[in-house]
Scaffold this active site. Structure first.
Site, PDB file in Angstrom:
ATOM      1  N   SER A 277       0.824  -1.214   0.000  1.00  0.00           N
ATOM      2  CA  SER A 277       0.000   0.000   0.000  1.00  0.00           C
ATOM      3  C   SER A 277       0.856   1.261   0.000  1.00  0.00           C
ATOM      4  CB  SER A 277      -0.955   0.000   1.194  1.00  0.00           C
ATOM      5  OG  SER A 277      -0.265  -0.154   2.417  1.00  0.00           O
ATOM      6  N   HIS A 307      -1.771  -8.751   1.861  1.00  0.00           N
ATOM      7  CA  HIS A 307      -1.430  -7.497   2.554  1.00  0.00           C
ATOM      8  C   HIS A 307      -2.505  -7.220   3.612  1.00  0.00           C
ATOM      9  CE1 HIS A 307       0.371  -3.784   3.484  1.00  0.00           C
ATOM     10  NE2 HIS A 307      -0.108  -3.015   2.530  1.00  0.00           N
ATOM     11  N   HIS A 353       6.500 -12.480   8.532  1.00  0.00           N
ATOM     12  CA  HIS A 353       6.533 -11.126   7.987  1.00  0.00           C
ATOM     13  C   HIS A 353       7.650 -11.052   6.956  1.00  0.00           C
ATOM     14  CE1 HIS A 353       7.018  -6.721   7.794  1.00  0.00           C
ATOM     15  NE2 HIS A 353       5.756  -6.687   8.173  1.00  0.00           N
ATOM     16  N   ARG A 362       4.055  -4.338  17.133  1.00  0.00           N
ATOM     17  CA  ARG A 362       2.641  -3.964  17.060  1.00  0.00           C
ATOM     18  C   ARG A 362       1.757  -5.067  17.655  1.00  0.00           C
ATOM     19  NH1 ARG A 362       2.200  -2.922  10.780  1.00  0.00           N
ATOM     20  NH2 ARG A 362       3.269  -4.940  10.895  1.00  0.00           N
ATOM     21  N   ASP A 408      -1.383  -8.573  12.530  1.00  0.00           N
ATOM     22  CA  ASP A 408      -2.703  -9.108  12.218  1.00  0.00           C
ATOM     23  C   ASP A 408      -3.132 -10.218  13.166  1.00  0.00           C
ATOM     24  OD1 ASP A 408      -3.010  -7.448   9.941  1.00  0.00           O
ATOM     25  OD2 ASP A 408      -1.757  -8.802   8.778  1.00  0.00           O
TER      26      ASP A 408
END
Length: 472
Positions: A277, A307, A353, A362, A408
């Site tokens: 993105s 993504h 990742h 995160r 995620d």
């Protein structure tokens, strides 16, 4: 005549530390500056000339220095590991994770202003940090929050464009359509058509970017209420900050959900420039497409399963575990289910990742949020078990460089706990967050005069011939 929000014509006098002569030193210098000026535009206007000189010096003194070798594996492997972009707002370290203007997520949580004492950072504070390299004061963040609120009104034609789509259309399709419809108001397009000098490109880009950042939560909330709540729209509340207002417009007024939204938007905002993105937004903008066109393109990349769509896949997979094995699944049962998933040719979503080689920071800050606010949630407890079970299995499998959970792996469970159960919508939340990072960098792309992106491509025949010559 192109409209710009008024700024003071008087230059702001302030004391500043002497800027070190080294390039590394100047990065640190940006981080430690403080100022009482509440106007973000004037802050940028003062910073841009010195950063333009810095780039000019870098090109003159270091332009011919090599950054590494390009291998055939890199060309065939999605350009992994290939350094080829300038991205000022954040940098991803394989071991430490993301740093926003040199600051880690825990550091941002400590120093960025918050809405409640000891609470999560306000996204407006991160926006200020990304644009200026400075930690803002609470007054600066409050002023920026008010400015974003004044920019957040969405024209009726945007809603009509979304309403032209079937209600069953994927929320990301509806969201991207809304962003494209916002493009009608682009100040950059109007200014370019009137012949604005290149040196001034950043100013209408700034106008578009801040308006876009302000409006995307309104558009995103409209999509959510249209698809899942029978079209019962909740107006924005100008008394609330960015994250809390987004939560409110979605229909969630719990203080804990508002805190989660502040954290979510902050940590999802930027992840350097190489992800799909961010790179897409930069690429499209390099052709001088305005921020609306560029960000809409970025959203279409974010919607891909490899993504941003991955966050919805995680919650759906976790729920499939519960459906088959129950909430009180044992560690051994969970191991068997993970192996079953892998042996069927599927992946365990939320692990691994492309750059990171350790647990995503995160993920960790979301885990800390869960331990604080929802320690007994059954799905959170399952996520905790997965954290113990999955990495050793992936390591044993030997096919992944990073067996650890990413961002995620946790976000869906937190959202689900507070009532946002619709997994198909999760990527829209990601998109709202990413507007802050992509637009911040786009403003600097224009300010620094970065050129059109145009890498060289080759054919397999060219690679074969090149390799034969190299081996001779």
């Amino acid at each position: 005549m192109v409209f710009f929000r008024s700024v003071s014509a008087l230059s702001k006098l302030r004391s500043r530390l002497a800027q070190p002569s080294s390039l590394n030193g100047s990065v640190r210098w940006l981080q430690v500056q403080t100022c009482s000026d509440l106007d973000l535009h004037s802050q940028l206007k003062e910073l841009i000339p010195e950063q333009q000189e810095r780039l000019k010096k870098l090109k003159a003194e270091c332009g011919k220095i090599q950054l590494g070798n390009i291998t055939v594996d890199m060309v065939l492997g999605g350009m992994r590991g290939m350094t080829g972009l300038l991205w000022e707002t954040s940098l991803l370290d394989p071991d430490e994770g993301i740093r926003f203007r040199g600051m880690s997520i825990p550091e941002c949580q400590k120093v960025l202003p918050n809405a409640t004492p000891g609470g999560e950072p306000l996204p407006e504070g991160l926006l200020w940090l990304l644009l200026t390299g400075k930690v803002p004061t609470k007054g600066q963040v409050d002023a920026l929050s008010k400015e974003l609120s004044t920019r957040a009104t969405v024209p009726d034609h945007v809603y009509k464009a979304i309403d032209a789509l079937p209600q069953s259309a994927h929320p990301m399709t509806q969201f991207a359509t809304g962003v494209m419809a916002l493009q009608v108001q682009s100040e950059f397009q109007k200014a370019y058509e009137k012949g604005i000098p290149k040196s001034k490109y950043w100013e209408p880009t700034y106008e578009d970017s801040l308006s876009l950042i302000a409006q995307v939560p309104v558009v995103a909330a409209y999509v959510y209420r249209r698809v899942y709540k029978n079209g019962q729209i909740i107006p924005k509340d100008d008394s609330l900050d960015y994250g809390a207002n987004f939560s409110h417009m979605l229909g969630f007024d719990s203080p804990k959900m508002q805190e989660l939204m502040r954290l979510y938007v902050t940590i999802h905002s930027d992840h350097e420039g190489g992800n799909v993105s961010a790179h897409t937004g930069h690429l499209v903008a390099s052709a001088l497409a305005d921020p609306y066109l560029s960000f809409a393109a970025a959203l279409n990349g974010l919607a891909g399963p490899l993504h941003g769509l991955a966050n919805q896949e995680v919650l759906l997979w976790i729920k499939s575990v519960v459906d088959e094995c129950g909430e009180n699944i044992s560690t051994e049962q969970l191991k068997d289910y993970v192996w079953k998933t892998l042996k069927s040719g599927k992946v365990v979503p939320g692990f691994g990742h492309g750059v990171l080689r350790k647990t995503d920071p995160r993920y960790m800050c979301q885990r800390e949020f869960a331990l604080k606010h929802l320690p007994d949630d059954p799905l959170f407890q399952l996520v905790s078990k997965l954290y113990e079970v999955v990495p050793p299995i992936l390591t044993e499998l030997g096919k992944v460089k990073n067996p650890w959970p990413n961002v995620d792996a946790h976000s869906g469970v937190l959202l689900n706990h507070f009532g946002l159960h619709e997994a198909r919508y999760f990527t829209v939340l990601f998109g709202v967050s990413r507007s802050i990072g992509i637009c911040s960098q786009l403003i600097w792309d224009r300010a620094l005069g970065l050129p059109l992106e145009r890498p060289k491509s080759v054919t397999m025949e060219w690679l074969e011939n090149h390799c034969k010559k190299a081996a001779a």
